[in-house]
Design a protein around this motif. Structure first.
Motif, mmCIF file in Angstrom:
data_model
loop_
_atom_site.group_PDB
_atom_site.id
_atom_site.type_symbol
_atom_site.label_atom_id
_atom_site.label_comp_id
_atom_site.label_asym_id
_atom_site.label_seq_id
_atom_site.Cartn_x
_atom_site.Cartn_y
_atom_site.Cartn_z
ATOM 1 N N ASP A 1 0.497 -0.812 0.055
ATOM 2 C CA ASP A 1 -0.397 0.007 -0.375
ATOM 3 C C ASP A 1 0.931 1.197 -0.014
ATOM 4 O O ASP A 1 0.864 2.812 0.695
ATOM 5 C CB ASP A 1 -0.658 0.583 0.576
ATOM 6 C CG ASP A 1 -1.792 -0.997 1.116
ATOM 7 O OD1 ASP A 1 -2.881 -0.766 -0.308
ATOM 8 O OD2 ASP A 1 -2.084 -1.217 1.778
ATOM 9 N N LEU A 2 2.129 1.197 -0.998
ATOM 10 C CA LEU A 2 2.899 2.001 -0.255
ATOM 11 C C LEU A 2 2.505 3.917 -0.758
ATOM 12 O O LEU A 2 2.740 4.486 -0.133
ATOM 13 C CB LEU A 2 3.998 2.188 -1.402
ATOM 14 C CG LEU A 2 5.016 0.492 -0.554
ATOM 15 C CD1 LEU A 2 6.060 0.317 -1.807
ATOM 16 C CD2 LEU A 2 5.191 0.938 0.250
ATOM 17 N N ALA A 3 1.604 3.869 -2.042
ATOM 18 C CA ALA A 3 0.844 5.015 -2.298
ATOM 19 C C ALA A 3 -0.608 5.268 -1.366
ATOM 20 O O ALA A 3 -0.802 6.680 -1.847
ATOM 21 C CB ALA A 3 0.815 4.744 -4.283
ATOM 22 N N HIS A 4 -0.558 4.652 -1.024
ATOM 23 C CA HIS A 4 -2.129 4.842 -0.603
ATOM 24 C C HIS A 4 -1.884 4.476 1.325
ATOM 25 O O HIS A 4 -3.126 5.330 1.868
ATOM 26 C CB HIS A 4 -3.397 3.823 -0.717
ATOM 27 C CG HIS A 4 -2.951 3.114 -2.294
ATOM 28 N ND1 HIS A 4 -3.259 4.470 -3.084
ATOM 29 C CD2 HIS A 4 -2.698 2.324 -2.747
ATOM 30 C CE1 HIS A 4 -3.405 3.764 -4.502
ATOM 31 N NE2 HIS A 4 -3.313 2.727 -3.957
ATOM 32 N N TYR A 5 -1.142 3.845 1.911
ATOM 33 C CA TYR A 5 -1.384 3.977 3.096
ATOM 34 C C TYR A 5 -0.020 5.276 3.765
ATOM 35 O O TYR A 5 1.487 5.033 3.366
ATOM 36 C CB TYR A 5 -0.761 2.363 3.833
ATOM 37 C CG TYR A 5 -1.368 2.215 5.334
ATOM 38 C CD1 TYR A 5 -1.893 2.496 5.391
ATOM 39 C CD2 TYR A 5 0.605 2.521 6.649
ATOM 40 C CE1 TYR A 5 -2.184 2.234 7.203
ATOM 41 C CE2 TYR A 5 0.196 2.041 7.797
ATOM 42 C CZ TYR A 5 -1.181 2.272 8.043
ATOM 43 O OH TYR A 5 -0.863 2.013 9.213
ATOM 44 N N SER A 6 -0.232 6.040 5.263
ATOM 45 C CA SER A 6 0.354 6.694 5.723
ATOM 46 C C SER A 6 0.392 6.566 7.095
ATOM 47 O O SER A 6 -0.391 6.847 7.449
ATOM 48 C CB SER A 6 0.295 8.153 5.423
ATOM 49 O OG SER A 6 -0.030 8.853 3.627
ATOM 50 N N GLU A 7 1.338 6.325 7.353
ATOM 51 C CA GLU A 7 1.471 6.603 8.925
ATOM 52 C C GLU A 7 2.206 7.877 8.840
ATOM 53 O O GLU A 7 2.834 8.188 8.717
ATOM 54 C CB GLU A 7 2.295 5.474 9.807
ATOM 55 C CG GLU A 7 1.403 4.162 9.946
ATOM 56 C CD GLU A 7 1.987 3.525 10.786
ATOM 57 O OE1 GLU A 7 3.269 3.352 11.647
ATOM 58 O OE2 GLU A 7 1.735 1.718 10.643
ATOM 59 N N CYS A 8 1.857 8.760 10.469
ATOM 60 C CA CYS A 8 1.954 9.873 10.231
ATOM 61 C C CYS A 8 2.090 10.792 11.719
ATOM 62 O O CYS A 8 1.392 10.107 12.690
ATOM 63 C CB CYS A 8 0.938 11.080 9.982
ATOM 64 S SG CYS A 8 1.486 11.285 8.099
ATOM 65 N N ILE A 9 2.786 11.437 11.995
ATOM 66 C CA ILE A 9 2.668 12.337 13.536
ATOM 67 C C ILE A 9 1.927 13.295 12.895
ATOM 68 O O ILE A 9 2.040 14.462 12.404
ATOM 69 C CB ILE A 9 3.539 13.011 13.940
ATOM 70 C CG1 ILE A 9 5.370 11.899 14.137
ATOM 71 C CG2 ILE A 9 3.755 13.946 15.190
ATOM 72 C CD1 ILE A 9 6.412 12.081 14.513
ATOM 73 N N ASP A 10 1.175 13.444 13.802
ATOM 74 C CA ASP A 10 -0.027 14.554 13.319
ATOM 75 C C ASP A 10 0.409 16.075 14.317
ATOM 76 O O ASP A 10 0.462 15.794 15.478
ATOM 77 C CB ASP A 10 -1.483 14.926 14.613
ATOM 78 C CG ASP A 10 -1.976 16.397 14.245
ATOM 79 O OD1 ASP A 10 -1.798 17.227 13.823
ATOM 80 O OD2 ASP A 10 -3.424 15.750 14.172
ATOM 81 N N MET A 11 1.466 16.692 13.677
ATOM 82 C CA MET A 11 1.840 18.452 14.056
ATOM 83 C C MET A 11 1.689 19.224 15.043
ATOM 84 O O MET A 11 2.112 19.675 16.213
ATOM 85 C CB MET A 11 2.627 18.922 13.027
ATOM 86 C CG MET A 11 3.652 17.824 12.834
ATOM 87 S SD MET A 11 5.309 18.843 11.784
ATOM 88 C CE MET A 11 3.932 18.824 10.117
#
Length: 173
Positions: A73-83
């Motif tokens: 899911d490289l183009a579709h899945y994101s794990e992030c820090i909400d700044m």
């Protein structure tokens, strides 16, 4: 109590550190910067697939700092820090217009500790002698994992981690 240094030692080279993103550093806590730039984050196999730590941090919509994705899911899945909130969130965006982010953990330190406990639980915890075969005793395994995660904080009661525990308890996974 789990330390960040213990986690770094456990994952070894799997704990990738990032080049500093100076334009957002003032929006990150000192602990978050320490984890990103000194401790690192691991790639690992987990609930829902294989999670991959990126080589570089990416700023999305001037709010999210993407550090990971999921294999397949490289183009579709994101794990992030909400700044804005410091929460760890994910977005699964197949349509290209999904701006809905779901909370994983309250902060990066908790997220890293949850991953550590989960990976160790799956790989090292020698509980078959206590609980028996997983597929016959999945509820006991779910309770034990939840107990270990609750020692960190209450994030296990919310969204993704609660779903993992529920599916383990039901024997789905």
């Amino acid at each position: 109590m789990i330390t960040l240094e213990e986690i770094k030692q456990y994952f070894g080279e799997e704990c990738k550190t990032f080049p500093e993103v100076t334009e957002v550093n003032d929006r990150l806590s000192e602990k978050t910067k320490y984890i990103l730039y000194e401790i690192g984050l691991p790639s690992y196999s987990g609930y829902g697939g294989d999670y991959i730590t990126l080589d570089r941090l990416q700023v999305i919509n001037n709010r999210y700092l993407k550090y990971g994705t999921r294999k397949g899911d490289l183009a579709h899945y994101s794990e992030c820090i909400d700044m804005f909130t410091s929460e760890i969130v994910f977005n699964l965006n197949y349509e290209g217009d999904n701006d809905e982010y779901h909370v994983l953990n309250t902060d990066l330190e908790s997220s890293l500790k949850y991953v550590y406990v989960y990976v160790r639980f799956r790989a090292e915890i020698k509980i078959p002698q206590t609980f028996g075969e997983y597929y016959k005793n999945h509820s006991q395994y779910a309770k034990e994992l939840k107990r270990q995660l609750l020692q960190i904080n209450d994030d296990v009661k919310n969204e993704t981690w609660a779903n993992l525990i529920e599916e383990m308890d039901l024997g789905v996974i």
